[in-house]
Design an enzyme around this catalytic site. Structure first.
Site, PDB file in Angstrom:
ATOM      1  N   ASP A   1     -13.087   8.917   0.104  1.00 47.65           N
ATOM      2  CA  ASP A   1     -14.395   9.528  -0.140  1.00 47.65           C
ATOM      3  C   ASP A   1     -15.500   8.714   0.515  1.00 47.65           C
ATOM      4  O   ASP A   1     -16.404   9.261   1.163  1.00 47.65           O
ATOM      5  CB  ASP A   1     -14.666   9.614  -1.643  1.00 47.65           C
ATOM      6  CG  ASP A   1     -13.911  10.740  -2.323  1.00 47.65           C
ATOM      7  OD1 ASP A   1     -13.091  11.389  -1.657  1.00 47.65           O
ATOM      8  OD2 ASP A   1     -14.154  10.965  -3.526  1.00 47.65           O
TER       9      ASP A   1
ATOM     10  N   ARG B   1       0.880  -1.177   0.000  1.00 46.91           N
ATOM     11  CA  ARG B   1       0.000   0.000   0.000  1.00 46.91           C
ATOM     12  C   ARG B   1       0.910   1.217   0.000  1.00 46.91           C
ATOM     13  O   ARG B   1       1.689   1.420   0.925  1.00 46.91           O
ATOM     14  CB  ARG B   1      -0.910  -0.032   1.224  1.00 46.91           C
ATOM     15  CG  ARG B   1      -1.883   1.159   1.324  1.00 46.91           C
ATOM     16  CD  ARG B   1      -1.349   2.215   2.265  1.00 46.91           C
ATOM     17  NE  ARG B   1      -2.336   3.212   2.643  1.00 46.91           N
ATOM     18  CZ  ARG B   1      -2.047   4.307   3.331  1.00 46.91           C
ATOM     19  NH1 ARG B   1      -0.821   4.556   3.732  1.00 46.91           N
ATOM     20  NH2 ARG B   1      -2.995   5.160   3.647  1.00 46.91           N
TER      21      ARG B   1
ATOM     22  N   ASP C   1       1.765   4.940   0.427  1.00 48.47           N
ATOM     23  CA  ASP C   1       1.235   6.052   1.200  1.00 48.47           C
ATOM     24  C   ASP C   1       1.285   7.361   0.407  1.00 48.47           C
ATOM     25  O   ASP C   1       2.300   7.688  -0.219  1.00 48.47           O
ATOM     26  CB  ASP C   1       2.065   6.189   2.483  1.00 48.47           C
ATOM     27  CG  ASP C   1       1.640   7.362   3.345  1.00 48.47           C
ATOM     28  OD1 ASP C   1       0.535   7.316   3.897  1.00 48.47           O
ATOM     29  OD2 ASP C   1       2.423   8.333   3.450  1.00 48.47           O
ATOM     30  N   ALA C   2       0.185   8.104   0.443  1.00 48.85           N
ATOM     31  CA  ALA C   2       0.116   9.513  -0.007  1.00 48.85           C
ATOM     32  C   ALA C   2       0.863   9.780  -1.305  1.00 48.85           C
ATOM     33  O   ALA C   2       1.747  10.645  -1.367  1.00 48.85           O
ATOM     34  CB  ALA C   2       0.629  10.430   1.107  1.00 48.85           C
TER      35      ALA C   2
ATOM     36  N   ILE D   1      -8.797   7.283  12.705  1.00 49.97           N
ATOM     37  CA  ILE D   1      -8.901   7.272  14.168  1.00 49.97           C
ATOM     38  C   ILE D   1      -7.770   8.107  14.764  1.00 49.97           C
ATOM     39  O   ILE D   1      -7.998   9.049  15.528  1.00 49.97           O
ATOM     40  CB  ILE D   1      -8.825   5.836  14.721  1.00 49.97           C
ATOM     41  CG1 ILE D   1      -9.882   4.941  14.082  1.00 49.97           C
ATOM     42  CG2 ILE D   1      -9.011   5.841  16.240  1.00 49.97           C
ATOM     43  CD1 ILE D   1      -9.747   3.481  14.447  1.00 49.97           C
ATOM     44  N   GLY D   2      -6.544   7.769  14.413  1.00 51.91           N
ATOM     45  CA  GLY D   2      -5.391   8.356  15.073  1.00 51.91           C
ATOM     46  C   GLY D   2      -5.154   9.813  14.758  1.00 51.91           C
ATOM     47  O   GLY D   2      -4.491  10.505  15.539  1.00 51.91           O
ATOM     48  N   ASN D   3      -5.659  10.322  13.657  1.00 51.61           N
ATOM     49  CA  ASN D   3      -5.495  11.736  13.365  1.00 51.61           C
ATOM     50  C   ASN D   3      -6.595  12.589  13.979  1.00 51.61           C
ATOM     51  O   ASN D   3      -6.659  13.794  13.726  1.00 51.61           O
ATOM     52  CB  ASN D   3      -5.405  11.969  11.850  1.00 51.61           C
ATOM     53  CG  ASN D   3      -4.027  11.639  11.317  1.00 51.61           C
ATOM     54  OD1 ASN D   3      -3.040  11.729  12.041  1.00 51.61           O
ATOM     55  ND2 ASN D   3      -3.948  11.240  10.064  1.00 51.61           N
TER      56      ASN D   3
ATOM     57  N   GLU E   1      -2.784   5.104  -1.744  1.00 49.78           N
ATOM     58  CA  GLU E   1      -3.494   6.188  -1.061  1.00 49.78           C
ATOM     59  C   GLU E   1      -3.235   7.430  -1.885  1.00 49.78           C
ATOM     60  O   GLU E   1      -2.075   7.786  -2.125  1.00 49.78           O
ATOM     61  CB  GLU E   1      -2.992   6.396   0.362  1.00 49.78           C
ATOM     62  CG  GLU E   1      -3.743   7.527   1.064  1.00 49.78           C
ATOM     63  CD  GLU E   1      -3.065   8.046   2.312  1.00 49.78           C
ATOM     64  OE1 GLU E   1      -3.766   8.571   3.181  1.00 49.78           O
ATOM     65  OE2 GLU E   1      -1.825   7.956   2.419  1.00 49.78           O
TER      66      GLU E   1
END
Length: 586
Positions: free
Chosen positions: A309, A254, A256-257, A380-382, A289
């Site tokens: 989204d 995966r 990231d960004a 969750i964590g952000n 992502e």
């Protein structure tokens, strides 16, 4: 055909000889210093490369000496002795004895992802102990948050600076291979989250001897952009991807960004190189992502994208929250939910709250091109206090949304602990030096100071200290404490039942799927249909409102999969209800 030797890092040529190579275009001279005290000069080559063959076996510690002054770890270190500032270690990846030589992976449409943080579960051996439970639950793939070596022993992994070296506090390279081997023995795929858009702020020495690894004309939230126009830089990250796939036999990555990567052709090159190395016989999956919703990348070597989204509109419907990026989903949320279920992305070139166009048309892509989730580490964590969705939403509405997530043709992702209704927070945690830790504390406090949640906390709320040990330990999901407890078992039972339904009734029909349209029933209520590979129609009606809503009655010959607070004969949906069924071929 033997795999070509990577350009970056230390690689055994035979049991007694290691080739060391460093791209250091700003250095005048480079030496390699072994933990035995021996120092050997690397020979300068073309385009800023330094290399040498040195007598030393696997297990040898080493570091590079730049211009006789600066000692640095290998940026392509395959393992560290200690932390990010210490010696790197020569690793013999070929020495591990795999027990699952015949494993070829599983098709993408069989994927049910369980995202987890290895450190919170006790490192690689701790994750290994969870595998039987995850298999019994119905999971088919675990996704490990980033593993690259980061400063300290507590971190989400996105502050990593040595992406080739598995975090030593989690275990050794062989410990990770044993985890992968055991997962494959259980029929579970293993994915790894990789970070190719930035390095963390502590332990990255590249600026000191390879300034052109970065570009000075593009800034990202983490500093100067990585310069993917350079072949040496592209090779560095492509070789990292190949290491996970070939040396660790990871089943997927995966990324990231990737919206922070300006050269999108690099991503296409990476996907091509990975698939060529793995060969057609292996199932290897690549997931993005990407805030840009670049649907075109999903037709050029990538299997899917995390569908933020879909999460964002469902989160708004479940909680009513409309601050920050949720503001982009609070207007006409029912239509947005319908578009997500029918076409994948909600933003397909539409303007967001800031007037910026975002996204590309995605309705032609199969539902499996989108990973749907209600929770993940970011969502969750952000949050300032790391609250899980179960503490924010009505239980019946959350149950209905869970049915939608786990039975829709999109690929579902769970975050560790959600399947038993864990109420423990998942917080942002670090283990930085004090100067950096204070900067992170102040930054987090500023980031959330204007959110309403602070006004609701008397005496002035403060964000939990990311660097405190307690922040880390309080984020550890209490699996043992949840077993057999009345408040948790209904959720675990729900997830088991739904995953069994997906495995038996949905996955065998997912080879070819297309949307048959989504009908808005009322505010916060829709009916979605998809034609499956055998011609049957999967229909899911979901009502997240507080009103009774009328849908179509269940047709003759339909096979109910899951009904909650629904009258199938009349099609009446109670508040916060859901219906899932298979209709006969038309």
């Amino acid at each position: 055909m033997p795999q070509q030797l990577p350009r970056h890092g230390a690689h055994l040529l035979d049991p007694r000889t290691t080739r060391f190579a460093l791209w250091a275009p700003d250095a005048r001279e480079v030496s390699v210093e072994l933990d035995t005290g021996n120092i050997s000069n690397l020979q300068p080559g073309t385009d800023g490369w330094f290399s040498a063959e040195v007598p030393c076996p696997a297990g040898t510690g080493y570091r590079f000496l730049i211009d006789g002054q600066l000692r640095v770890p290998d940026p392509a270190s395959r393992a560290q002795i200690g932390d990010v500032h210490g010696f790197s270690k020569v690793v013999d990846h070929a020495a591990f004895e795999w027990t699952t030589q015949g494993w070829k992976g599983r098709p993408w449409h069989e994927t049910i992802i369980y995202e987890l943080h290895a450190g919170l579960l006790g490192g690689f051996s701790g994750v290994e102990s969870y595998l039987p439970y995850l298999k019994e639950l119905g999971i088919t793939a675990i996704e490990l948050m980033p593993l690259g070596e980061f400063p300290g022993a507590r971190n989400w992994g996105y502050d990593g600076v040595l992406p080739f070296a598995p975090e030593c506090s989690y275990g050794s390279p062989d410990d990770l291979k044993r985890l992968v081997d055991k997962a494959h023995a259980h029929g579970l795929m293993v994915y790894v989250d990789v970070v190719y858009n930035h390095f963390g702020p502590d332990g990255n020495y590249l600026h000191a001897y390879a300034e052109t690894f970065f570009r000075d004309d593009i800034q990202t939230p983490w500093g100067p952009s990585i310069d993917f126009r350079r072949a040496e830089v592209r090779d560095y990250f492509c070789e990292n991807a190949l290491m996970w796939i070939m040396d660790y036999r990871i089943d997927g990555l995966r990324l990231d960004a990737v919206h922070a990567i300006s050269e999108k052709d690099f991503l296409i090159e990476l996907a091509r190189r990975v698939r060529e190395a793995a060969g057609p016989e292996r199932h290897v999956h690549l997931v993005l992502e990407n805030e840009d919703n670049s649907a075109s990348l999903l037709e050029r070597g990538f299997d899917a994208q995390w569908n933020d989204d879909g999460h964002n509109v469902l989160h708004h419907l479940l909680t009513g929250e409309d601050e920050g990026y949720y503001a982009d989903f609070s207007g006409e949320p029912t239509l947005k939910m319908a578009r997500c279920l029918g076409e994948g992305f909600i933003y397909q070139g539409d303007s967001n709250r800031r007037g910026h166009a975002r996204g590309e048309a995605s309705g032609h892509l199969p539902p499996s091109a989108f990973v749907l989730f209600l929770q993940n580490h970011d969502q969750i964590g952000n949050r300032a206090f790391g609250e899980r969705l179960i503490t924010l939403a009505d239980a019946d509405a959350l149950r209905a949304a869970t049915v939608l997530m786990l039975l829709s043709p999109m690929v579902p992702l769970l975050f560790m602990g959600e399947e038993w209704g864990s109420r423990q927070p998942f917080l942002y945690f670090t283990d930085h030096n004090e100067e950096l830790a204070q900067a992170v504390r102040e930054g987090r406090q500023r980031e959330f100071s204007e959110f309403a949640v602070f006004a609701d906390r008397p005496g002035g709320a403060t964000v939990p200290d990311p660097n405190a040990v307690q922040t880390f330990t309080s984020s550890r999901p209490d699996y043992a404490g949840s077993v057999g407890q009345p408040e948790f078992e209904p959720w675990r039972t729900l997830y088991r039942e739904l995953l069994q339904l997906r495995r038996e009734q949905i996955i065998p029909r997912l080879a070819e799927v297309r949307s048959e349209g989504v009908k808005v029933l009322a505010d916060n209520a829709v009916s979605a249909r998809w034609q499956l590979a055998d011609g049957r129609i999967l229909r899911i009606d979901v009502n997240l409102s507080e009103a009774f809503v009328t849908s179509d009655p269940m047709p003759e010959g339909a096979e109910p999969l899951y009904l909650s607070r629904v009258d199938p004969d009349t099609g009446m949906l109670s508040p916060r209800s859901v219906l899932a069924l298979l209709e006969a071929r038309g």
